[in-house]
Design a protein around this motif. Structure first.
Motif, PDB file in Angstrom:
ATOM      1  N   GLU A   1      44.571 103.568  58.326  1.00  0.00           N
ATOM      2  CA  GLU A   1      43.782 104.733  57.961  1.00  0.00           C
ATOM      3  C   GLU A   1      42.318 104.335  57.838  1.00  0.00           C
ATOM      4  N   SER A   2      41.434 105.213  58.281  1.00  0.00           N
ATOM      5  CA  SER A   2      40.015 105.031  58.003  1.00  0.00           C
ATOM      6  C   SER A   2      39.711 105.536  56.598  1.00  0.00           C
ATOM      7  N   PRO A   3      38.816 104.876  55.875  1.00  0.00           N
ATOM      8  CA  PRO A   3      38.410 105.414  54.569  1.00  0.00           C
ATOM      9  C   PRO A   3      37.870 106.834  54.728  1.00  0.00           C
ATOM     10  N   ARG A   4      38.183 107.696  53.783  1.00  0.00           N
ATOM     11  CA  ARG A   4      37.807 109.105  53.907  1.00  0.00           C
ATOM     12  C   ARG A   4      36.299 109.302  54.052  1.00  0.00           C
ATOM     13  N   GLU A   5      35.519 108.394  53.446  1.00  0.00           N
ATOM     14  CA  GLU A   5      34.062 108.543  53.509  1.00  0.00           C
ATOM     15  C   GLU A   5      33.479 107.982  54.802  1.00  0.00           C
ATOM     16  N   HIS A   6      34.327 107.364  55.644  1.00  0.00           N
ATOM     17  CA  HIS A   6      33.851 106.752  56.878  1.00  0.00           C
ATOM     18  C   HIS A   6      33.705 107.804  57.964  1.00  0.00           C
ATOM     19  N   ALA A   7      32.805 107.537  58.902  1.00  0.00           N
ATOM     20  CA  ALA A   7      32.665 108.420  60.064  1.00  0.00           C
ATOM     21  C   ALA A   7      33.981 108.494  60.835  1.00  0.00           C
ATOM     22  N   ARG A   8      34.153 109.540  61.645  1.00  0.00           N
ATOM     23  CA  ARG A   8      35.426 109.785  62.313  1.00  0.00           C
ATOM     24  C   ARG A   8      35.767 108.698  63.316  1.00  0.00           C
ATOM     25  N   LEU A   9      34.760 108.113  63.978  1.00  0.00           N
ATOM     26  CA  LEU A   9      35.002 107.121  65.018  1.00  0.00           C
ATOM     27  C   LEU A   9      34.801 105.700  64.483  1.00  0.00           C
ATOM     28  N   LEU A  10      35.624 104.794  64.990  1.00  0.00           N
ATOM     29  CA  LEU A  10      35.520 103.380  64.652  1.00  0.00           C
ATOM     30  C   LEU A  10      35.278 102.566  65.918  1.00  0.00           C
ATOM     31  N   HIS A  11      34.651 101.404  65.759  1.00  0.00           N
ATOM     32  CA  HIS A  11      34.444 100.490  66.871  1.00  0.00           C
ATOM     33  C   HIS A  11      35.106  99.173  66.497  1.00  0.00           C
ATOM     34  N   GLY A  12      36.157  98.833  67.223  1.00  0.00           N
ATOM     35  CA  GLY A  12      36.850  97.598  66.893  1.00  0.00           C
ATOM     36  C   GLY A  12      37.841  97.240  67.971  1.00  0.00           C
ATOM     37  N   ALA A  13      38.579  96.196  67.737  1.00  0.00           N
ATOM     38  CA  ALA A  13      39.565  95.737  68.713  1.00  0.00           C
ATOM     39  C   ALA A  13      40.864  95.411  67.989  1.00  0.00           C
ATOM     40  N   GLN A  14      41.967  95.881  68.550  1.00  0.00           N
ATOM     41  CA  GLN A  14      43.291  95.534  68.042  1.00  0.00           C
ATOM     42  C   GLN A  14      44.023  94.780  69.143  1.00  0.00           C
ATOM     43  N   LEU A  15      44.439  93.567  68.845  1.00  0.00           N
ATOM     44  CA  LEU A  15      45.065  92.696  69.829  1.00  0.00           C
ATOM     45  C   LEU A  15      46.514  92.423  69.428  1.00  0.00           C
ATOM     46  N   TRP A  16      47.393  92.446  70.415  1.00  0.00           N
ATOM     47  CA  TRP A  16      48.795  92.091  70.204  1.00  0.00           C
ATOM     48  C   TRP A  16      49.030  90.709  70.799  1.00  0.00           C
ATOM     49  N   VAL A  17      49.672  89.838  70.026  1.00  0.00           N
ATOM     50  CA  VAL A  17      49.997  88.490  70.478  1.00  0.00           C
ATOM     51  C   VAL A  17      51.510  88.303  70.371  1.00  0.00           C
ATOM     52  N   ALA A  18      52.155  87.989  71.476  1.00  0.00           N
ATOM     53  CA  ALA A  18      53.607  87.804  71.465  1.00  0.00           C
ATOM     54  C   ALA A  18      53.968  86.498  70.770  1.00  0.00           C
ATOM     55  N   LEU A  19      54.973  86.555  69.916  1.00  0.00           N
ATOM     56  CA  LEU A  19      55.476  85.350  69.270  1.00  0.00           C
ATOM     57  C   LEU A  19      56.445  84.627  70.202  1.00  0.00           C
ATOM     58  N   PRO A  20      56.390  83.307  70.251  1.00  0.00           N
ATOM     59  CA  PRO A  20      57.378  82.565  71.047  1.00  0.00           C
ATOM     60  C   PRO A  20      58.760  82.683  70.419  1.00  0.00           C
ATOM     61  N   ASP A  21      59.774  82.418  71.204  1.00  0.00           N
ATOM     62  CA  ASP A  21      61.147  82.628  70.753  1.00  0.00           C
ATOM     63  C   ASP A  21      61.453  81.901  69.445  1.00  0.00           C
ATOM     64  N   ALA A  22      60.889  80.730  69.253  1.00  0.00           N
ATOM     65  CA  ALA A  22      61.178  79.936  68.054  1.00  0.00           C
ATOM     66  C   ALA A  22      60.652  80.577  66.780  1.00  0.00           C
ATOM     67  N   HIS A  23      59.717  81.519  66.892  1.00  0.00           N
ATOM     68  CA  HIS A  23      59.082  82.109  65.705  1.00  0.00           C
ATOM     69  C   HIS A  23      59.256  83.624  65.614  1.00  0.00           C
ATOM     70  N   ARG A  24      59.929  84.236  66.566  1.00  0.00           N
ATOM     71  CA  ARG A  24      59.905  85.704  66.591  1.00  0.00           C
ATOM     72  C   ARG A  24      60.777  86.352  65.522  1.00  0.00           C
ATOM     73  N   HIS A  25      61.634  85.585  64.850  1.00  0.00           N
ATOM     74  CA  HIS A  25      62.439  86.144  63.765  1.00  0.00           C
ATOM     75  C   HIS A  25      61.944  85.662  62.398  1.00  0.00           C
ATOM     76  N   THR A  26      60.694  85.195  62.356  1.00  0.00           N
ATOM     77  CA  THR A  26      60.135  84.725  61.095  1.00  0.00           C
ATOM     78  C   THR A  26      59.928  85.891  60.136  1.00  0.00           C
ATOM     79  N   GLU A  27      59.687  85.595  58.861  1.00  0.00           N
ATOM     80  CA  GLU A  27      59.446  86.632  57.876  1.00  0.00           C
ATOM     81  C   GLU A  27      58.116  87.340  58.180  1.00  0.00           C
ATOM     82  N   PRO A  28      58.063  88.655  58.018  1.00  0.00           N
ATOM     83  CA  PRO A  28      56.798  89.361  58.249  1.00  0.00           C
ATOM     84  C   PRO A  28      55.738  88.932  57.240  1.00  0.00           C
ATOM     85  N   ALA A  29      54.477  89.010  57.664  1.00  0.00           N
ATOM     86  CA  ALA A  29      53.389  88.540  56.803  1.00  0.00           C
ATOM     87  C   ALA A  29      52.098  89.248  57.155  1.00  0.00           C
ATOM     88  N   PHE A  30      51.140  89.224  56.218  1.00  0.00           N
ATOM     89  CA  PHE A  30      49.813  89.778  56.459  1.00  0.00           C
ATOM     90  C   PHE A  30      48.767  88.836  55.890  1.00  0.00           C
TER      91      PHE A  30
END
Length: 223
Positions: free
Chosen positions: A25-54
Protein backbone atom coordinates in the motif's frame (compact mmCIF):
# COMPACT_ATOMS: atom_id res chain seq x y z
CA UNK A 1 4.42 -10.31 11.11
CA UNK A 2 6.23 -7.41 9.43
CA UNK A 3 4.97 -3.88 8.79
CA UNK A 4 7.43 -1.55 7.08
CA UNK A 5 7.47 1.67 5.07
CA UNK A 6 10.07 1.47 2.30
CA UNK A 7 11.44 4.85 1.22
CA UNK A 8 13.61 5.89 -1.74
CA UNK A 9 17.05 4.21 -1.89
CA UNK A 10 15.95 1.53 0.59
CA UNK A 11 15.54 -2.21 0.17
CA UNK A 12 12.55 -4.26 1.24
CA UNK A 13 13.50 -7.89 0.68
CA UNK A 14 10.83 -10.59 0.97
CA UNK A 15 11.83 -14.24 0.76
CA UNK A 16 8.71 -16.28 0.07
CA UNK A 17 10.29 -19.68 0.67
CA UNK A 18 7.66 -22.38 1.21
CA UNK A 19 4.80 -19.82 1.15
CA UNK A 20 4.05 -16.22 2.18
CA UNK A 21 1.30 -13.60 2.06
CA UNK A 22 1.87 -9.87 1.75
CA UNK A 23 0.16 -6.62 0.82
CA UNK A 24 1.52 -3.42 -0.66
CA UNK A 25 0.00 0.00 0.00
CA UNK A 26 1.10 3.56 -0.62
CA UNK A 27 0.82 5.87 2.40
CA UNK A 28 -2.45 7.78 2.18
CA UNK A 29 -0.63 11.12 2.17
CA UNK A 30 1.59 10.04 -0.75
CA UNK A 31 0.95 11.04 -4.35
CA UNK A 32 -0.97 8.49 -6.43
CA UNK A 33 2.03 7.45 -8.54
CA UNK A 34 5.23 5.81 -7.33
CA UNK A 35 8.61 5.39 -9.02
CA UNK A 36 10.40 2.21 -8.11
CA UNK A 37 11.39 -1.28 -9.10
CA UNK A 38 10.13 -4.64 -7.90
CA UNK A 39 12.36 -7.58 -8.78
CA UNK A 40 11.62 -11.29 -8.51
CA UNK A 41 14.53 -13.65 -7.85
CA UNK A 42 14.00 -17.40 -8.16
CA UNK A 43 15.26 -19.49 -5.26
CA UNK A 44 17.39 -22.53 -6.14
CA UNK A 45 15.92 -25.92 -5.35
CA UNK A 46 17.99 -26.29 -2.16
CA UNK A 47 16.40 -23.16 -0.64
CA UNK A 48 12.93 -22.91 -2.13
CA UNK A 49 11.19 -24.52 0.86
CA UNK A 50 12.93 -22.33 3.42
CA UNK A 51 10.95 -20.41 6.04
CA UNK A 52 9.46 -17.14 4.74
CA UNK A 53 11.24 -13.98 5.85
CA UNK A 54 11.35 -10.20 5.42
CA UNK A 55 14.30 -7.82 5.63
CA UNK A 56 14.45 -4.04 5.55
CA UNK A 57 17.73 -2.29 4.78
CA UNK A 58 17.43 1.52 4.95
CA UNK A 59 21.14 2.26 4.56
CA UNK A 60 22.43 0.51 1.47
CA UNK A 61 26.15 0.78 0.69
CA UNK A 62 27.28 3.14 -2.05
CA UNK A 63 30.12 3.35 -4.52
CA UNK A 64 30.79 7.04 -5.19
CA UNK A 65 32.34 8.79 -8.17
CA UNK A 66 33.19 5.55 -9.94
CA UNK A 67 34.85 6.52 -13.21
CA UNK A 68 34.47 10.25 -12.62
CA UNK A 69 30.69 10.61 -12.84
CA UNK A 70 28.98 7.40 -11.78
CA UNK A 71 27.57 6.70 -8.32
CA UNK A 72 26.09 3.32 -7.41
CA UNK A 73 23.77 2.08 -4.69
CA UNK A 74 24.40 -1.65 -4.21
CA UNK A 75 20.97 -3.26 -3.78
CA UNK A 76 22.01 -6.91 -3.69
CA UNK A 77 25.26 -8.78 -4.08
CA UNK A 78 28.57 -7.03 -4.62
CA UNK A 79 29.89 -4.30 -6.92
CA UNK A 80 33.45 -2.92 -6.98
CA UNK A 81 34.21 -4.63 -3.66
CA UNK A 82 31.15 -3.18 -1.91
CA UNK A 83 28.53 -5.68 -0.66
CA UNK A 84 24.85 -5.26 0.15
CA UNK A 85 23.55 -6.60 3.49
CA UNK A 86 20.59 -8.25 1.72
CA UNK A 87 20.39 -12.05 1.86
CA UNK A 88 20.95 -13.88 -1.43
CA UNK A 89 20.86 -17.59 -2.26
CA UNK A 90 22.70 -17.53 -5.59
CA UNK A 91 25.59 -15.33 -6.81
CA UNK A 92 24.02 -12.15 -8.23
CA UNK A 93 24.16 -8.36 -8.25
CA UNK A 94 21.66 -5.54 -8.39
CA UNK A 95 22.81 -1.92 -8.42
CA UNK A 96 21.16 1.47 -8.94
CA UNK A 97 23.58 3.48 -11.10
CA UNK A 98 23.34 7.28 -11.31
CA UNK A 99 25.29 8.95 -14.12
CA UNK A 100 26.02 12.61 -14.72
CA UNK A 101 25.71 14.01 -18.24
CA UNK A 102 28.82 13.36 -20.30
CA UNK A 103 30.11 10.53 -18.10
CA UNK A 104 31.90 7.75 -19.97
CA UNK A 105 33.03 4.78 -17.92
CA UNK A 106 33.85 1.11 -18.37
CA UNK A 107 32.30 -0.63 -15.37
CA UNK A 108 34.11 -3.81 -14.20
CA UNK A 109 31.77 -6.84 -14.21
CA UNK A 110 32.03 -10.59 -13.59
CA UNK A 111 32.65 -12.54 -16.83
CA UNK A 112 30.65 -15.59 -15.67
CA UNK A 113 27.59 -13.47 -14.79
CA UNK A 114 24.64 -12.87 -17.12
CA UNK A 115 23.70 -9.16 -17.28
CA UNK A 116 20.92 -6.79 -18.26
CA UNK A 117 20.42 -3.04 -17.82
CA UNK A 118 17.08 -1.31 -17.23
CA UNK A 119 16.91 2.44 -17.92
CA UNK A 120 14.94 4.35 -15.30
CA UNK A 121 15.56 7.99 -16.25
CA UNK A 122 17.50 10.04 -18.79
CA UNK A 123 19.27 8.83 -21.91
CA UNK A 124 22.14 6.38 -21.55
CA UNK A 125 24.26 4.42 -24.01
CA UNK A 126 25.06 0.91 -22.79
CA UNK A 127 27.64 -0.96 -24.87
CA UNK A 128 26.93 1.51 -27.68
CA UNK A 129 23.13 1.05 -27.57
CA UNK A 130 21.09 4.15 -26.69
CA UNK A 131 18.35 3.41 -24.15
CA UNK A 132 15.33 5.51 -23.25
CA UNK A 133 13.49 5.22 -19.91
CA UNK A 134 11.67 1.90 -19.61
CA UNK A 135 14.01 0.08 -22.00
CA UNK A 136 15.90 -3.04 -20.95
CA UNK A 137 19.00 -4.30 -22.75
CA UNK A 138 20.06 -7.94 -22.34
CA UNK A 139 23.85 -8.25 -22.34
CA UNK A 140 24.56 -11.97 -21.91
CA UNK A 141 27.75 -13.35 -20.39
CA UNK A 142 31.53 -13.32 -21.01
CA UNK A 143 32.14 -9.64 -20.25
CA UNK A 144 34.81 -8.19 -18.01
CA UNK A 145 33.67 -4.58 -18.35
CA UNK A 146 30.56 -2.72 -19.45
CA UNK A 147 30.85 0.55 -21.45
CA UNK A 148 28.42 3.22 -20.20
CA UNK A 149 27.90 6.76 -21.51
CA UNK A 150 25.44 9.29 -20.14
CA UNK A 151 23.85 11.38 -22.91
CA UNK A 152 21.94 13.26 -20.17
CA UNK A 153 21.77 12.94 -16.41
CA UNK A 154 20.16 9.60 -15.78
CA UNK A 155 19.92 6.38 -13.84
CA UNK A 156 19.91 2.70 -14.77
CA UNK A 157 19.46 -0.54 -12.92
CA UNK A 158 22.26 -3.07 -13.40
CA UNK A 159 21.05 -6.66 -12.93
CA UNK A 160 23.24 -9.74 -13.11
CA UNK A 161 24.07 -13.14 -11.73
CA UNK A 162 25.19 -16.64 -12.53
CA UNK A 163 22.90 -18.10 -15.23
CA UNK A 164 20.03 -19.93 -13.51
CA UNK A 165 19.87 -23.37 -15.07
CA UNK A 166 16.84 -24.81 -13.25
CA UNK A 167 13.52 -24.99 -15.08
CA UNK A 168 10.57 -23.14 -13.53
CA UNK A 169 6.83 -22.75 -13.84
CA UNK A 170 5.66 -19.20 -13.09
CA UNK A 171 1.93 -18.49 -13.09
CA UNK A 172 0.12 -15.62 -11.40
CA UNK A 173 1.92 -15.16 -8.06
CA UNK A 174 3.16 -18.74 -7.82
CA UNK A 175 6.50 -20.28 -8.77
CA UNK A 176 7.12 -24.02 -8.83
CA UNK A 177 8.88 -26.77 -10.70
CA UNK A 178 5.79 -28.38 -12.27
CA UNK A 179 2.21 -27.68 -13.22
CA UNK A 180 1.10 -29.96 -10.39
CA UNK A 181 2.95 -27.81 -7.85
CA UNK A 182 1.24 -24.69 -9.19
CA UNK A 183 -2.18 -26.35 -8.99
CA UNK A 184 -1.49 -27.34 -5.37
CA UNK A 185 -0.34 -23.82 -4.53
CA UNK A 186 -3.52 -22.35 -6.01
CA UNK A 187 -5.64 -24.80 -4.05
CA UNK A 188 -3.81 -23.97 -0.80
CA UNK A 189 -4.18 -20.24 -1.46
CA UNK A 190 -7.92 -20.45 -2.09
CA UNK A 191 -8.41 -22.57 1.04
CA UNK A 192 -6.39 -20.12 3.13
CA UNK A 193 -3.83 -22.70 4.19
CA UNK A 194 -0.01 -22.65 4.10
CA UNK A 195 0.36 -19.02 3.02
CA UNK A 196 -0.74 -17.36 6.24
CA UNK A 197 -2.79 -14.18 6.53
CA UNK A 198 -2.08 -10.45 6.34
CA UNK A 199 -3.69 -8.58 9.25
CA UNK A 200 -4.66 -4.93 8.95
CA UNK A 201 -4.85 -4.64 5.16
CA UNK A 202 -7.64 -2.29 4.11
CA UNK A 203 -9.03 -4.36 1.27
CA UNK A 204 -10.37 -7.72 0.18
CA UNK A 205 -8.14 -10.76 -0.14
CA UNK A 206 -7.20 -11.54 -3.75
CA UNK A 207 -8.52 -14.69 -5.36
CA UNK A 208 -6.35 -16.63 -7.79
CA UNK A 209 -7.66 -16.86 -11.37
CA UNK A 210 -8.70 -20.19 -12.81
CA UNK A 211 -5.89 -22.36 -14.09
CA UNK A 212 -5.55 -22.50 -17.88
CA UNK A 213 -6.89 -25.53 -19.74
CA UNK A 214 -3.52 -26.22 -21.33
CA UNK A 215 -0.88 -27.84 -19.08
CA UNK A 216 1.66 -25.58 -17.39
CA UNK A 217 5.11 -26.78 -18.41
CA UNK A 218 8.45 -25.86 -16.83
CA UNK A 219 10.74 -23.63 -18.86
CA UNK A 220 14.36 -22.67 -18.53
CA UNK A 221 16.57 -19.90 -19.85
CA UNK A 222 17.30 -21.95 -23.01
CA UNK A 223 14.44 -21.76 -25.49
Amino acid sequence: GSLQTVRPRELGLMTSGRAISHSEESPREHARLLHGAQLWVALPDAHRHTEPAFEHHPDLPRVTDLGGGLDATVILGELDGVRSPGTIHTPLVGADLTLREGTEVRLPVEPHFEYAVLTMSGLTEVDGVRLEPGSMLYLGTDRRELPLRAVTDGSVLLLGGEPFEEELVMWWNFIGRSGEEIAQARNDWEKGTRFGEVHGYDGARLHAPQLPVTPLKPRGRVR
